[in-house]
Design a protein around this motif. Structure first.
Motif, PDB file in Angstrom:
ATOM      1  N   GLY A  70       0.782  -1.231   0.000  1.00 51.03           N
ATOM      2  CA  GLY A  70       0.000   0.000   0.000  1.00 51.03           C
ATOM      3  C   GLY A  70       0.810   1.274   0.000  1.00 51.03           C
ATOM      4  N   HIS A  71       2.130   1.176  -0.126  1.00 55.16           N
ATOM      5  CA  HIS A  71       2.980   2.362  -0.122  1.00 55.16           C
ATOM      6  C   HIS A  71       3.281   2.761  -1.565  1.00 55.16           C
ATOM      7  CE1 HIS A  71       3.216   1.597   4.084  1.00 55.16           C
ATOM      8  NE2 HIS A  71       4.012   0.547   3.970  1.00 55.16           N
ATOM      9  N   TYR A  72       2.603   3.776  -2.041  1.00 55.55           N
ATOM     10  CA  TYR A  72       2.777   4.253  -3.412  1.00 55.55           C
ATOM     11  C   TYR A  72       2.966   5.766  -3.360  1.00 55.55           C
ATOM     12  CZ  TYR A  72       0.854  -0.368  -4.249  1.00 55.55           C
ATOM     13  OH  TYR A  72       0.633  -1.729  -4.243  1.00 55.55           O
ATOM     14  N   PRO A  73       4.215   6.234  -3.228  1.00 56.99           N
ATOM     15  CA  PRO A  73       4.490   7.668  -3.029  1.00 56.99           C
ATOM     16  C   PRO A  73       3.878   8.531  -4.129  1.00 56.99           C
ATOM     17  CG  PRO A  73       6.474   6.362  -2.661  1.00 56.99           C
ATOM     18  CD  PRO A  73       5.447   5.424  -3.225  1.00 56.99           C
ATOM     19  N   GLY A  74       3.239   9.612  -3.707  1.00 56.35           N
ATOM     20  CA  GLY A  74       2.656  10.551  -4.642  1.00 56.35           C
ATOM     21  C   GLY A  74       1.303  10.141  -5.187  1.00 56.35           C
ATOM     22  N   LEU A  75       0.794   8.977  -4.752  1.00 59.50           N
ATOM     23  CA  LEU A  75      -0.476   8.472  -5.255  1.00 59.50           C
ATOM     24  C   LEU A  75      -1.410   8.164  -4.096  1.00 59.50           C
ATOM     25  CD1 LEU A  75       0.969   5.994  -7.911  1.00 59.50           C
ATOM     26  CD2 LEU A  75      -0.079   8.213  -8.396  1.00 59.50           C
ATOM     27  N   GLU A  76      -2.694   8.070  -4.409  1.00 57.90           N
ATOM     28  CA  GLU A  76      -3.684   7.658  -3.420  1.00 57.90           C
ATOM     29  C   GLU A  76      -3.886   6.142  -3.528  1.00 57.90           C
ATOM     30  OE1 GLU A  76      -5.261   9.682  -1.217  1.00 57.90           O
ATOM     31  OE2 GLU A  76      -4.025  11.351  -1.948  1.00 57.90           O
ATOM     32  N   SER A  77      -3.966   5.455  -2.403  1.00 60.93           N
ATOM     33  CA  SER A  77      -4.209   4.009  -2.410  1.00 60.93           C
ATOM     34  C   SER A  77      -5.374   3.682  -1.487  1.00 60.93           C
ATOM     35  CB  SER A  77      -2.958   3.234  -1.990  1.00 60.93           C
ATOM     36  OG  SER A  77      -2.585   3.548  -0.672  1.00 60.93           O
ATOM     37  N   VAL A 127      -5.047   1.986  -6.786  1.00 58.05           N
ATOM     38  CA  VAL A 127      -4.071   3.073  -6.778  1.00 58.05           C
ATOM     39  C   VAL A 127      -4.400   4.040  -7.903  1.00 58.05           C
ATOM     40  CG1 VAL A 127      -1.615   3.652  -6.833  1.00 58.05           C
ATOM     41  CG2 VAL A 127      -2.347   1.428  -5.944  1.00 58.05           C
ATOM     42  N   SER A 128      -4.347   5.324  -7.597  1.00 58.18           N
ATOM     43  CA  SER A 128      -4.652   6.327  -8.611  1.00 58.18           C
ATOM     44  C   SER A 128      -4.109   7.672  -8.178  1.00 58.18           C
ATOM     45  CB  SER A 128      -6.163   6.415  -8.840  1.00 58.18           C
ATOM     46  OG  SER A 128      -6.465   7.311  -9.892  1.00 58.18           O
ATOM     47  N   ARG A 129      -4.163   8.632  -9.096  1.00 59.51           N
ATOM     48  CA  ARG A 129      -3.813  10.011  -8.753  1.00 59.51           C
ATOM     49  C   ARG A 129      -4.996  10.658  -8.035  1.00 59.51           C
ATOM     50  NH1 ARG A 129      -0.248  12.557 -13.517  1.00 59.51           N
ATOM     51  NH2 ARG A 129      -1.115  14.451 -12.611  1.00 59.51           N
ATOM     52  N   ALA A 130      -4.690  11.609  -7.148  1.00 63.22           N
ATOM     53  CA  ALA A 130      -5.742  12.250  -6.359  1.00 63.22           C
ATOM     54  C   ALA A 130      -6.744  12.973  -7.249  1.00 63.22           C
ATOM     55  CB  ALA A 130      -5.116  13.225  -5.353  1.00 63.22           C
ATOM     56  N   ASP A 131      -6.268  13.648  -8.302  1.00 66.23           N
ATOM     57  CA  ASP A 131      -7.189  14.376  -9.172  1.00 66.23           C
ATOM     58  C   ASP A 131      -8.066  13.440  -9.986  1.00 66.23           C
ATOM     59  OD1 ASP A 131      -4.903  13.567 -10.533  1.00 66.23           O
ATOM     60  OD2 ASP A 131      -5.017  15.167 -12.002  1.00 66.23           O
ATOM     61  N   THR A 132      -7.503  12.280 -10.388  1.00 66.41           N
ATOM     62  CA  THR A 132      -8.281  11.307 -11.158  1.00 66.41           C
ATOM     63  C   THR A 132      -9.432  10.740 -10.335  1.00 66.41           C
ATOM     64  OG1 THR A 132      -6.302  10.716 -12.423  1.00 66.41           O
ATOM     65  CG2 THR A 132      -8.138   9.165 -12.501  1.00 66.41           C
ATOM     66  N   LEU A 133      -9.204  10.570  -9.038  1.00 63.99           N
ATOM     67  CA  LEU A 133     -10.245  10.015  -8.172  1.00 63.99           C
ATOM     68  C   LEU A 133     -11.473  10.916  -8.057  1.00 63.99           C
ATOM     69  CD1 LEU A 133      -8.150   8.525  -5.230  1.00 63.99           C
ATOM     70  CD2 LEU A 133      -9.419   7.264  -6.965  1.00 63.99           C
TER      71      LEU A 133
END
Length: 310
Positions: free
Chosen positions: A149-156, A270-276
C-alpha cells in the motif's frame, strides 16, 4: 512571442537528463537513440553550449545543462498535465484499469460485467500487465496492485487481503495419500511460485520445519499458470484464495488442506488524487469496494477439505 522553441530537442534533452541514458530516453520517446542524440546535438549547436558529458556508462549533465534541467522538467510536466486535462474532457466517460494478468483473469474480468450493467455509459478498458504503471506517462486511470500500500505521490485504497491456500485437482488427491496435516503436502509434487518461497513460509507458519524439499518442483511466475498446472493434476499449488475461487466453484480444484496463511500483502486500488475526483472513477471505486467486501474469504467457504467427505 519570441522565436519558435525547438520543443523536440528540449524534450530529448529533458528525458536524457532525467534518465541519464540516450537509449532509455529513446525508449520513453518512442524513437531511436540516434534520433535523440541528433536532437541534443542540434540544441547544443543552436545554443553554443555543451549540455552533456558523454561517458562509457551513460551521459551526465554539464553545469549549464544542470542549471536549466529542473525548470524544463517542471515545464513539460505542466504541459503533460494540461494535455491530460484536455484528453479527459474528450474521453471523460472512459475508464482504463491496469492490473496483473492473474488478478484480471480470475477475479476482475468475471465481475466487471456487473459494473458495466450498472454504468453502461462508461467505456471500460482493462490492461493486464505485470509492469508497474507510470501515471505521468501512461494513459491509466486506476491500477489494482498487490502490495503493502505504499505508493508515493499516489492515493491508495485497500480492497482486500487474500490468504494463501494449497489447492489441487480432485483427481490427483483421490489417487494419492490422504492429506490431514501440512506435512502431508510434501507427499505430492509441489508447484512453486517464481521465488520458490511460499511453500517454505506456509509450512513454517503451520509448525513444519523443512529443508530443500519445500523448494523443489516446477515454478511459475504467475498465479494463473500455477492454477492451470494444478487443474491439470501436476501437483499442489499454493495460491491466493481470490485467484482460486472460480476454479473451486467449477470443481476443477479443491482445497487440499483448510489451512489458510495470511499474508502481509493486500490488494489496493491506486490512482492520482485528481483522477479520483472524476465521476466515473468514483463510481468504479464504490463498486469494487463493494465487490471486494462480498468476495473476501469465499474460496475457503466454498471448498471442501480433501480429508472430509463431500
Amino acid at each position: 512571442m519570441g522565436a519558435v522553441l525547438p520543443l523536440l530537442a528540449l524534450r530529448a534533452f529533458t528525458e536524457t537528463g532525467r534518465l541519464g541514458s540516450l537509449k532509455a530516453a529513446a525508449e520513453r520517446l518512442g524513437v531511436t537513440p540516434g534520433a535523440v542524440s541528433q536532437q541534443i546535438r542540434v540544441l547544443e549547436e543552436r545554443l553554443g553550449v555543451a549540455l552533456f558529458v558523454r561517458a562509457h556508462h551513460g551521459v551526465y549533465l554539464t553545469e549549464a545543462g544542470a542549471r536549466v534541467h529542473a525548470n524544463l522538467m517542471r515545464g513539460f510536466e505542466l504541459i503533460e498535465n494540461a494535455y491530460a486535462t484536455l484528453e479527459n474532457l474528450s474521453v471523460e466517460k472512459s475508464l482504463t484499469i491496469s492490473t496483473v494478468p492473474s488478478f484480471a483473469a480470475t477475479w476482475l474480468v468475471p465481475r466487471i460485467g456487473r459494473f458495466s450493467a450498472l454504468h453502461p455509459q462508461i467505456e471500460v478498458r482493462i490492461e493486464a500487465a505485470a509492469t508497474l504503471v507510470d501515471f505521468k506517462h501512461d494513459r491509466i486511470d486506476v491500477a489494482l496492485r498487490h502490495g503493502l500500500g505504499h505508493y508515493p505521490g499516489l492515493e491508495s485504497i485497500r480492497l482486500m487481503a487474500p490468504v494463501l491456500l494449497p489447492v489441487a485437482s480432485p483427481q490427483l488427491l483421490a489417487q494419492g495419500a490422504v492429506i490431514s496435516e501440512p506435512t502431508d503436502c510434501l507427499k505430492y509434487p509441489l508447484l512453486q511460485d517464481g521465488d520458490r518461497a511460499d511453500w517454505t513460509l506456509w509450512l513454517q507458519a503451520h509448525g513444519v520445519q523443512v529443508g530443500d524439499e519445500a523448494r523443489r518442483g516446477m515454478s511459475f511466475e504467475e498465479d494463473l499458470l500455477l492454477l492451470r498446472a494444478a487443474a491439470a493434476g501436476q501437483g499442489i499449488a499454493l495460491v491466493q484464495d481470490t485467484h482460486a475461487q472460480e476454479d473451486i466453484e467449477a470443481g476443477k480444484l479443491v482445497v487440499a488442506l483448510d489451512k489458510p496463511w495470511p499474508s502481509r500483502f493486500a490488494y489496493y486500488l491506486v490512482s492520482r488524487a485528481d483522477t479520483l475526483q472524476r465521476p466515473e472513477v468514483r463510481a468504479f471505486v464504490d463498486w469494487i469496494k463493494a465487490e471486494a467486501g462480498r468476495s473476501g474469504g469465499a474460496a475457503t467457504r466454498l471448498a471442501p477439505r480433501c480429508d472430509e467427505p463431500e
